[in-house]
Design an enzyme around this catalytic site. Sequence first.
Site, PDB file in Angstrom:
ATOM      1  N   LYS A 193      -0.578   3.242   9.141  1.00 35.69           N
ATOM      2  CA  LYS A 193       0.705   2.824   8.861  1.00 35.69           C
ATOM      3  C   LYS A 193       1.554   3.985   8.870  1.00 35.69           C
ATOM      4  O   LYS A 193       2.837   4.025   8.982  1.00 35.69           O
ATOM      5  CB  LYS A 193       0.678   2.246   7.341  1.00 35.69           C
ATOM      6  CG  LYS A 193       0.044   0.866   7.356  1.00 35.69           C
ATOM      7  CD  LYS A 193       0.910   0.024   8.182  1.00 35.69           C
ATOM      8  CE  LYS A 193       0.515  -1.446   8.162  1.00 35.69           C
ATOM      9  NZ  LYS A 193       1.353  -2.590   8.743  1.00 35.69           N
TER      10      LYS A 193
ATOM     11  N   TYR B  86      -6.122   2.181   7.197  1.00 34.93           N
ATOM     12  CA  TYR B  86      -4.956   1.372   7.129  1.00 34.93           C
ATOM     13  C   TYR B  86      -3.812   2.402   6.741  1.00 34.93           C
ATOM     14  O   TYR B  86      -2.861   2.436   7.545  1.00 34.93           O
ATOM     15  CB  TYR B  86      -5.109   0.292   6.029  1.00 34.93           C
ATOM     16  CG  TYR B  86      -3.857  -0.267   5.749  1.00 34.93           C
ATOM     17  CD1 TYR B  86      -3.469  -1.253   6.514  1.00 34.93           C
ATOM     18  CD2 TYR B  86      -3.145   0.133   4.536  1.00 34.93           C
ATOM     19  CE1 TYR B  86      -2.425  -2.071   6.328  1.00 34.93           C
ATOM     20  CE2 TYR B  86      -1.900  -0.679   4.506  1.00 34.93           C
ATOM     21  CZ  TYR B  86      -1.504  -1.940   5.164  1.00 34.93           C
ATOM     22  OH  TYR B  86      -0.464  -2.684   5.069  1.00 34.93           O
TER      23      TYR B  86
END
Length: 247
Positions: free
Chosen positions: A157, A153
Amino acid sequence: MTTLLTHQNRVAVVTGSGRGIGAAIAVALAQRGAKVVAVDLQSPSATVAAIGRNAVGVAADVSDPNGWATVARVAEESFGDVGIVINNAAFYPNHPIEELDLDTWRKTMSVNLDAQFLSAKQFVPAMRRNKWGRFVGISSNSIGLTVKGMSHYIASKMGIVGFMRGLANDVANDGITCNAVLPGLTHTVATEAQGEEQRRATWQAQAIQRFAEPEEIVGPILFLTSDDAAFMTGQALVVDGGQYRVG
């Protein structure tokens, strides 16, 4: 209170707009005068109902080029050329590296990062013709924190910040800006399952010791998608109550 129509005559696409931050963004843009194309895996009917006739819902997979083609078609048929794209949809399972498999890695990248690229491929040509456009990628302050089990993640990001900075270089001469917004933990369905101890551990690392409400993430996005931000591009704005500190 009189709401400024800073986004009047603009057409905005907001992904992940069925609830939480995405819904708050969609509603706020409409309040500022924008026509909103609200996108989610299932058509975000509640968000569309909250806005009214200046919104249309689209069910689409943002990791799929065909999904973006559908979004573009509905936007054109409903309101005209898209000038604002807010990529907010996200996939965020927690898996330590020992448990992280390639399929989860790839899905995380496709939903969180590929969507940024696919939206640009879809909408940059019209923005160039119109000499105006705004891309905002919703990243996360987790890229600067010690969060376990989220390597996939955090990579996706961080990639959003890099892509916005790179895309900004390619399109700046056509009046198109590209920026990232990095929210902290926000009071949404995704965070409601956290226990009180976990919540307090987050708050104690912030200057403002509480979760944000979705509406509190919206202000910087309204700014970045307005004419007021015409000279601001390739930037990453952190909106997390003072948790992520530089240095």
